[in-house]
Structures are given as C-alpha cells and as structure tokens.
Enzyme design. Sequence first.
Site, PDB file in Angstrom:
ATOM      1  N   ASN A   1     -44.350  -3.363  15.718  1.00 29.21           N
ATOM      2  CA  ASN A   1     -45.631  -3.822  15.170  1.00 29.21           C
ATOM      3  C   ASN A   1     -46.423  -4.685  16.151  1.00 29.21           C
ATOM      4  O   ASN A   1     -47.323  -5.422  15.760  1.00 29.21           O
ATOM      5  CB  ASN A   1     -45.400  -4.586  13.863  1.00 29.21           C
TER       6      ASN A   1
ATOM      7  N   GLU B   1     -47.249  -5.733  36.680  1.00 28.21           N
ATOM      8  CA  GLU B   1     -46.909  -4.429  36.103  1.00 28.21           C
ATOM      9  C   GLU B   1     -48.114  -3.486  36.198  1.00 28.21           C
ATOM     10  O   GLU B   1     -47.979  -2.319  36.545  1.00 28.21           O
ATOM     11  CB  GLU B   1     -46.484  -4.587  34.645  1.00 28.21           C
TER      12      GLU B   1
END
Lengths: 396, 378
Positions: free
Chosen positions: A137, A249
């Site tokens: 979620n 990243e």
Amino acid sequence: MDALEAFRRETRAWLDANCPAEMRTPVSGDDDICWGGRNFVFKSEAQKVWLTRMAARGWTVPGWPKEYGGGGLSHEEVKVLKEEMRAIGARSPLESFGIWMLGPALLAFGSEAQKQEHLPRIARGEIRWCQGYSEPNAGSDLASLQTRAEDAGDHFVVTGSKIWTSYADKADMIFCLVRTDFSAPKHLGISFLLFDMTWAGVSTKPILLISGKSPFCETFFDGVTVPKANLVGTLNRGWDIAKYLLTHEREMIGGGGGGLLGGRSPGQVAANEIGTDGEGKLADAFLRADVARAEVDALAFAATMARYKDEAASGGKGVGDRSAVLKYYGTELNKRRHELLMRAAGHEGLEWEGARSNDGERPRGWLRTKANSIEGGTSEVMLDIVAKRLLQLPNA
Amino acid sequence: MLVLNDDQVMLQDAARGFVSEKAPVAALRKIRDEKVTDGFDRDLWRSMAEMGWTGVLVPEDQGGLGFGFVGAGVICEEMGRTLTASPFLSTAMMAATALSRAGSPAQKERWLPAIVAGEAVIAAAVDEGRRHDPAGTAMRAERHGNGFRLSGTKTYVVDGQAADAVLVAARTAGAAGETGGLSLFLVETGTKGLSSERLSTLDSRGAAELTFDGVEVTADAVVGEVDDGFPLLEVVLGAGRAGLAAELSGNAQESFGRTMAYLRERKQFGRTIGAFQALQHRAAHLFCEVEVARSAVLAALQALDTDPAGASLAVSVAKSKASSVARLAAQEAVQMHGGIGMTDAIDIGLFMKRMQVASTLYGDADFHADRVARARGF
C-alpha cells in the site's frame, strides 16, 4: 605528460595484464553478471579472478575512499578507468545495490563503525544487499509505508511486509525503511535499518512477472529482532536517507537508457537482421527514421549524464533532484529502444521458448523494460519532482 | 569535462549582459518595423567587434582572441535568448573558420583584420534549392584563362544582402551529388556579373538570392584546394551548424523560461495555472528535453575544439536535437500562453519564427538524424 595521462597509461597496462580474456566479452544476460554475496556461484574461474584482482585495487568502487575498500580515485580518474575498461570491452567486475545505493548512503549518513563494517564487504562482493522500500500500500506514495519497528529496549522488533524487493531471495542483507513513530507526519516517523535476511522472522516469495522471470520478491517480517546499532542516521529521520539514496537509484536506473551506446544500437541490429539498400541504409525507411531519432536522443542523453556528473563533481555535490531528469528520460529512452528492437525482430520476436530465440530473450527483455518507468519512482512522479523542485511550480 | 571553464563562464556573463542591454528582443522588432535592409544594426556589430566577438574564432597570431568554438557557441546561445540579429554566424564563425584554416596569406591579410575590426561581412553561399544538400551543389566554376568563371544561383544566403564578399561553393569537376569536384571561392560582392535579390524572411533578418552570371575570378579567389573543397566546406558548415544549434538552445531556454513565468502568474479557475498537473507535466517534460539539447550542444562545441574534422557526428546530434527541441519549446510556449501567445504584442511568436529559420538552415532535424544514422552504420 600530466598526471592524468600517466594514470591512463598505468591503468591501460594494468588492465591489459590483469583482465582475463573471458571478461572482455559482453555479458549474455542477468545470470552472466557478477552480483557477489555469500551464496554467489561464480560462472567461471575468470569471473572470480577478475573480481578478486579489481577488488584488491579498490576498483570495484573506484571513487570510494581507500579506508573503506575503495580506490580513492578522483572523478577524472574514475572516468579514465571507465574509458579504458570500455576500450577493451572489460566487464564490470561487480554489480550490486550495495555499490549503487547503500554505499553512497552510508558514506553520507553512516556511523564510522557502520562504514567500517559494511563498505569493505560491499567493495569485495562478500555481501549482497537488497532494498526494502515499497510496500503493497505504499508505491508511488512511498512515505505512507506501514512496516513497523517497535522499540524493545536495546533492539527493535520489525513487523510488516515489503514488495518489489529486487533479488530479495538471493540477498544476504537488507536496507529497510520502517515506521518508528506512528503519531508524527508521515515523512517524520520513518527510520533506516540494516539487517540480515537469514535472521528469524524474515521470509521471501518471488513474484512471477509478465516476462516469465522473477527478479522481484515479496518480503515478510514477522517480529524480526534488529539491534539498535543497526539504525543508520537519526531515529525518525530516515526519510532524508531514503531520498538521498533514491537520487542514486534514479541516476543508476536512468543510465540504462545510455544502453544504446554501450552495445550495438537498434539501428545496427536491424540493419544486420533486415538488410540494407545499395547505400548501406537500413532497408525499412519507417524503422530507420524512428531509430535515427532515437539514436540522436540517446547520444544527447549520454552527454547529459556526463554533463550532470561533471557539474556535480566540479561543484562538489551530487546530482540531487536532477536525478529525476535522468531517471525519466533514460527509462523512457530504454523502453523506446526495446520497442525498436521488437519492430526489427518481426516474427522472430514472437518466440517465447526455444533455442533459436535463446528462450525468447528479445520479447522477455522488451517486457522487462516496461517496469523501467515504474520502478524507483514512476515517470509521473519524476515529472512531479521536476515541476515542483526544479521548476518551483506552485502546489495545487 | 562537459562544463564551461572559468574563462568561458566570464564570456557568457559578459555576453548575457551585453545582449540584454544593447540587443534585447525590442531591437529585433525595430529592425523589423523599420525594414532595415541589412537585417542587423551595423552600430551593434561594431560594438560586438569592440567586445572582441568578431575574433572569437580567429587565432591569436592572426589578430583574434582564439576563444574557440565553445566560446563562440556561448555567444550564439546568449544571442538566441534575445533574438539578436547580427552577422556573427556568417562572418565570425563560418568565414573566419574558412579563412583562418585554409585562406592564402593574401586572403588572410586582406580579410581577417577586417573581420576582427567589424568592418567586413562575409556570407557563405552554399544552398541552391529548397533542401540543404551541399554535395548536390550544381553551380559551375569553369576554368577560364588563369582563373574561373562562375555560373549559377545560390539561395537563402544568410547575410548575403549585406555582405562585402561571399564564400561560395561551386563545382570545378564532377556532377551534382558527388563530394569530389567542389571548390570554394571568395568573391567580392561588387564583382561584375554577380547580382543579389533581397529575400524578406519570417525572422525579419532577411537573406539573399545571388545570381552568378559568368562571374570571372582569378585563381587567387580559391580558398583551400581546387576540386577538393568538400572537407573544408564540411568544417565551415560544422561551424555554422554548431552555432545554430547553440542559438536554438538559447532560443528554447528563453521561450521555456518565459512560459514558466507565465504559468506562475496567470490565474484561471481561481488558481495559478502552473498548479495544474496537466501543465506541470508538459513543462517538466519540456525542461528535460531542453536540458538534453543543452548537453548535446556543449558536447558538439567541445568536439569542434578538439578536432573540427572529426566532430561531424557530435555536431549532427546537436543540430538535430536542438532543432527539434526548440520547435517543441516554441509550440508549447504558444499553447501554454493561450490566446495571448498568438498575438504580435508579446515576443513568443518571434521566438517561434526565428526557430523555424534556424532549425531549417544547414540541415534540419531530419537531415542531421540521417547523418547520425549513416555515421552509426545504418
């Protein structure tokens, strides 16, 4: 001769003497890459020798300080090393999330003891790390994550689950975002923990993707005991580390778009597969025009990655929020590249299993790239970052 | 390093200050509204000479500054931001490149000091039809006594209407379509048989169609090698293409910047329109494209400084990318400005018009994408 030129000569000579011939050929796929780790099985003696030799010089992480297993090289020297490796087709000796993401975060936020413990092991390829960020979620809205770490005196007890954990089933350790304060605003109750994937209460389950492969896992924590010494940075300020790490990243994922430069371009692949006309031009005018435009964009994008890194190095800081530009542009470019490769393949791109297609290497690769503009922050989230942080456009 | 060095940053600051004070967009409107025949302001050009810009590509031992292509590109980029009209591209970049690299001692002595002083304008006459196609040059230069006789028409000659001399590509051998057999000549515009028709253009800067009706020149008019002028022409065009790419990058950055200012100021539906995600994402996408074009331009300028003859791939990437990104920036600028963007009262339309000219000259986005494909083996 200036010092950089002398370094280039030494580097060239050393690489020539030390890079095994087998390590000068392109990798054939994910399973041909050296990821390191406790359970890693080297694919060849040459792969092991190459890692050992490069790690001994600190050249698996050439820009890190020497005391943590790095090469202590300057930005310019790292570029020279990469150029010389590219010139002989040398493979990267080691790839890992430790190198790309955790290492830079520990260098910026870790304690001295954490740097000493973890960085040299990353540099030598002894520990393979995975990243515990997304949750079922908490996808684009990452800061709403619910995995909890309860304070139990000298340790935390971690409970919850993560999803899209790359190679969690193969990793030795995890760097993980956990909620340590449920009453604070969502960004101010998150902490950054390190722990071992073999510890009691940790389990993983691979997720089968549309490519038929399972590079990602679901990861479950059922009351995992994590010593407080494994907290990186300040309690409840883990979001700062998370964001810093995400810039690395994103820069790394965006770099995939430069793949047009590393290997053969889709244009060359297509010319080889479809054929050329009398002038040597790809014999499909529609495809050629599209590939040519993609090639222009790829070359211009490669210059952008180089410029951002050079600007960051000369300004003494990281790429920062501009990593969103690289992530957005690079991943959209990589998707385009694989669409072009599929157009070039025609019927030959339809085989899923079988030797002549290397088990559908091209269509599986094409399907894999569809995640590029989702993982590490969707293209839409990247555009939000550009609009809000770089362009300072107002909030709704 | 893909960054400007300290000297280049100083030049950029000086150029930005100069053009915003002496040649803002209002100066282009004046040229347009007063129908200035030259297409630029000669006083401004002399001021640029005093700044040293005319000698930016002329080596120091020939009286210039020797600042190189990065320096020249920085100036073009700043002029692109203010739509500054000047013969910088034709004279200080293309002609200076041709003469300083391949001019005879007599040609250098005659023209380089005049270029540096801002006293001479030299135009490059290459194209003959609607498509940029240097190898397709058909204009003849036939041997005649000790010299040559030039016959043919050159079109869209930038600054040709104001030039003292023209650097013209003509065929001394071979057939249209061949790279061999081309030669470059420097012809003074007063020469008998050379006539000029001024073209009124959408960027208000004008251009010329030049007709050579048996124009006789001596062998001294040749610049570089007879029959083997194509490599030199490519270097000269490389300078022009990189200069235009830098200008287009400046054009795109400026129309983007003005659009962002508008998004922060304009209110509809009770809020600033820049708060709408539909516009934010378009703006963010455009920003990424503008950033990528800027990088390609700097890479091309650096490649030209390293090796002009080996820079053609980088130059084509830059010209192709900057052309298409400036087009996107202009289109998005008009759309996001809405109705006001269509009016002559604000400057956005002027950026679009100049973009159309600069992106078409010396090869458009498609022409250069084709060159990139050839260079990359498909």
